[in-house]
Design a protein around this motif. Sequence first.
Motif, short mmCIF file in Angstrom:
data_model
loop_
_atom_site.label_atom_id
_atom_site.label_comp_id
_atom_site.label_asym_id
_atom_site.label_seq_id
_atom_site.Cartn_x
_atom_site.Cartn_y
_atom_site.Cartn_z
N ALA A 122 0.84 -1.19 0.00
CA ALA A 122 0.00 0.00 0.00
C ALA A 122 0.88 1.25 0.00
O ALA A 122 0.45 2.31 -0.43
N ALA A 123 2.08 1.14 0.49
CA ALA A 123 3.04 2.24 0.36
C ALA A 123 4.28 1.69 -0.35
O ALA A 123 4.86 0.70 0.06
N LEU A 124 4.61 2.33 -1.44
CA LEU A 124 5.72 1.86 -2.26
C LEU A 124 6.43 3.11 -2.75
O LEU A 124 5.79 4.09 -3.13
N TYR A 125 7.74 3.08 -2.73
CA TYR A 125 8.49 4.26 -3.14
C TYR A 125 9.48 3.87 -4.24
O TYR A 125 9.95 2.75 -4.31
N CYS A 126 9.77 4.83 -5.06
CA CYS A 126 10.77 4.62 -6.08
C CYS A 126 11.69 5.82 -6.09
O CYS A 126 11.24 6.97 -6.03
N MET A 127 12.98 5.56 -6.15
CA MET A 127 13.94 6.64 -6.05
C MET A 127 14.78 6.71 -7.32
O MET A 127 15.21 5.69 -7.84
N PHE A 128 14.97 7.91 -7.77
CA PHE A 128 15.86 8.14 -8.91
C PHE A 128 17.00 9.03 -8.43
O PHE A 128 16.77 10.01 -7.73
N SER A 129 18.21 8.67 -8.78
CA SER A 129 19.32 9.43 -8.24
C SER A 129 20.23 9.99 -9.33
O SER A 129 21.36 10.34 -9.06
N ASN A 130 19.77 10.05 -10.52
CA ASN A 130 20.48 10.76 -11.58
C ASN A 130 21.90 10.28 -11.77
O ASN A 130 22.80 11.05 -12.09
N GLY A 131 22.12 9.01 -11.56
CA GLY A 131 23.46 8.46 -11.77
C GLY A 131 24.48 8.91 -10.76
O GLY A 131 25.65 8.57 -10.87
N GLN A 132 24.07 9.68 -9.79
CA GLN A 132 25.04 10.14 -8.80
C GLN A 132 24.86 9.45 -7.47
O GLN A 132 25.28 9.96 -6.44
N ILE B 32 7.06 13.10 -4.83
CA ILE B 32 7.05 13.65 -3.48
C ILE B 32 8.42 14.26 -3.21
O ILE B 32 9.39 13.95 -3.91
N PRO B 33 8.52 15.13 -2.24
CA PRO B 33 9.82 15.74 -1.96
C PRO B 33 10.84 14.67 -1.64
O PRO B 33 10.59 13.78 -0.84
N ALA B 34 11.97 14.75 -2.31
CA ALA B 34 12.96 13.68 -2.19
C ALA B 34 13.64 13.68 -0.84
O ALA B 34 14.20 12.68 -0.43
N PHE C 280 17.37 13.38 11.73
CA PHE C 280 16.45 12.41 11.14
C PHE C 280 15.15 13.09 10.76
O PHE C 280 14.67 13.96 11.49
N TYR C 281 14.62 12.69 9.64
CA TYR C 281 13.34 13.22 9.18
C TYR C 281 12.45 12.05 8.78
O TYR C 281 12.95 11.00 8.35
N THR C 282 11.16 12.26 8.89
CA THR C 282 10.24 11.22 8.43
C THR C 282 9.22 11.83 7.47
O THR C 282 8.89 13.00 7.55
N LEU C 283 8.77 10.98 6.58
CA LEU C 283 7.71 11.36 5.64
C LEU C 283 6.62 10.30 5.76
O LEU C 283 6.83 9.14 5.41
N ALA C 284 5.47 10.72 6.27
CA ALA C 284 4.37 9.76 6.46
C ALA C 284 3.80 9.37 5.10
O ALA C 284 3.89 10.13 4.14
N PRO C 285 3.19 8.18 5.00
CA PRO C 285 2.69 7.70 3.70
C PRO C 285 1.72 8.65 3.02
O PRO C 285 1.64 8.69 1.81
N SER D 298 20.24 15.50 -6.27
CA SER D 298 20.06 14.76 -7.51
C SER D 298 19.03 13.65 -7.37
O SER D 298 19.05 12.69 -8.10
N VAL D 299 18.16 13.82 -6.43
CA VAL D 299 17.23 12.74 -6.14
C VAL D 299 15.81 13.10 -6.55
O VAL D 299 15.39 14.24 -6.39
N ALA D 300 15.12 12.15 -7.11
CA ALA D 300 13.67 12.30 -7.28
C ALA D 300 13.03 11.10 -6.59
O ALA D 300 13.58 10.01 -6.58
N LEU D 301 11.90 11.34 -5.99
CA LEU D 301 11.25 10.27 -5.24
C LEU D 301 9.76 10.26 -5.61
O LEU D 301 9.13 11.31 -5.68
N TRP D 302 9.24 9.05 -5.87
CA TRP D 302 7.82 8.91 -6.16
C TRP D 302 7.21 7.99 -5.13
O TRP D 302 7.88 7.10 -4.59
N ARG D 303 5.92 8.19 -4.91
CA ARG D 303 5.21 7.34 -3.96
C ARG D 303 3.96 6.79 -4.64
O ARG D 303 3.29 7.48 -5.39
#
Lengths: 587, 215
Positions: A417-427, A454-456, A499-504, A438-443
Amino acid sequence: MNIPMFSTATPCAQWAHLLAAQPGDLSPDQRAALDDHLATCATCATIRAEYRAMDSSIRALPAPQPLPALPPALLRLWEDEDQQRSKLRERATTATAAATVEPPLPVSLHSNGPRPLTRRHRVGAIFGSLVATLLIGALLGGYFLLVAGHRPAAKSTAPYGPVVDPAGPRPHLGAWRTIILPSGVPDRAAQLAMPGALGGQPTGGATIFQQPAVSGLLYLVAPPIETTPLRIWRSQDAGATWQPLPLPSSISALPSGASAYLYMSAGDPDTVFMWAYAVSPQRVELRLYSSDRGAHWSTFALPSGSDTWNVAAPSAAHGVWYLPVSVASQPAIWISTDHGAHWSAHAYPVTLPTHTIGQPATPSGIFLDLTYARGGLLWAYQHTLWWTPDYGAHWQALGAWGEQPCDALIQGTPDLAALYCMFSNGQQSWQSGTSLSSVALWRSTDHGRTWQPIPAGPDVTPSADDTHAYSYVTSKSVLRDGSLLTLASSRENAAQVAFYTLAPGANVWHEASAPLTPSQGYCAAPQGDLSTPGANGSSYPPAPPECAQPLDITVTSAPNGAQYIYLTHEPYNQITTPTYVAAITWK
Amino acid sequence: MPHSLSQPRASNTPGDDAPDLLDTLVARARTGDRAAFTLLFERYNARICAYLARLVGDDDLGHDLAQETFLAVWRALPQLRDELRFEPWLYRIATNAARSHLRRGRTLQWLPWQDAESSEALATPGPEEHIGNSEAVSLALKHLSPQCRTCLLLQIEGGFSQREIADLLSISEKSVSAYVSRAREQFREVYRRLSGERQHCADQPHTQQPGGTAR
């Protein structure tokens, strides 16, 4: 649609039923008899043609819109099931807590004779690709949280899964303690005193691995140092106690400084794979597996012709081993049901680029990795998320995300129900951390079908070129409600380390209460491009002596339902690399 | 011993999956796997909606019944005995949802299944609507008796054999054959009448608006 006007003729009574049937309904004899009749009866032949036109006209009717999503009543039913499950777990936790005078913390306070835990360390560029390939498997291993004391699910407004009430409880990080490791874990001082296997670079230290499906089941692997061979321990209580595990004599082939990694999947809690290797003084690779949580180990063979530069994490589910590896330059999922004696292959759903043996397929080798989830395997490639229920024999495209490809799939909750995908632009760093800039994050909150950016990471980056602001978003840092936990640090602003958290269901990162300052705290990472160390490791920049940098965080669940966060950090130019642990509570 | 690589069999659209993928999905959904069930839902969503909309002659009602159907399927899946029979079983649940709704709402009279060989009056009241071509097809379907319509739609839309339809509806194969035959003859007759109306209306375009008056 052009339908002929139907005639007023009526079919011959004895042939009417056969005329109205589909050809597949008739026996060969019936078909032959009907054909004979049609050859002589113009009326029945006409009517048959009219029936075919009737079929076409009905099939050509405009289709109504399908349902936009699963029925709301079904989603409510699932939510109720989840809540009931949570209540059962809560009850179990209460019973456990009541039976114990003190909650069984998996740690003791740091006492004299500290046995600091080292984490994996820098390896030369010659290892970079292979290590990245291997590491990513560990990072993507999936994180199943079978924990008690789930917080009450908030009312869902999303089509699938629980959405966290932004005003609901937040994770709270407790005080840090230094973890006490089983006796015999080597002190890194001894390691540094050795002429290292990699030109003086410190090599892998003891590492904690967790079984994603079993609460509190941890393994600790200490690589060989000097004349001490590789050793391994197991804890079934989230690190409170450790038992040494026997290993076969073949591990003596591993020279001092060799690295070792374990691979496990939620699909088979008993099977553990170990991959140990060294490249100096000569290349040695050792692959072991255990089918009984480390009580017995045996070696296994890869498919013949395997390109060991393009091997991802081996794993097992429901008695089947699956191993993403390239054979003859062709990446595939190799499957064995007899502990590696025989292998057969399934292909990925898209044609992957072939590559030369010895050359990494991609800078990180990520694209081969599979994530076990709910009885199938997930595979993220470029813009599409794929799912296979049968190890690659069949694939279904689940969903797709934005313009950038997905580099790392992060399983948020067991039911996806919560799934994330991260893109890091090869870096993506050679460490588990990733530069924030250089990060993009999707939820996805609907089992991977639709994705939202979502904010990376928390906004701790003072400037766009602060490329060493790290965020540690991995499968090892997902909290039990599906929240992402990240440790963000900035080179330019040492104060912004927390530390930071991002709720679903949220779009804002929150600083976790109780900011971390284990022992020395953190300061700026060294200057220079850590993502591309030199060929012999010599291009690592000199580090300010007072600085420490977080290396890795691992969130794990204890059998009593509590969650703990393990933090390894590395003080530059210092001998020890302590691991800390803190309990996570919800407030 | 490495074997040669098998070709990937990827499927992006529902309906073109190999049967063994369906079996796997059903087997997983039976054990409570929501992801697998969601994939099954996506695979059959459009087909079940179309089947039900045509069976009850109303898209919105078809939607409601499709929701009911998928909820019932999730609840009943653990009782499904044979994964290979999932598709007929799904259509049986959809058909039953429509039947019980029609009985409840008395929207249409749903006669008990009976031997189709016995006489059953053709109830095909003359249409009075001003209709287009596909509307004529829909309307002709509506004028079939529910049993005939069910059998015909299961044959044409569902793609089932007469034996499968018989199993699915728990009636004899002979009855299915009779219902389909009767459905086709009813359809021809009604469509012929409707088309006749249409031609008639084309001559006098403003005289046959339903409920309206000539301008």
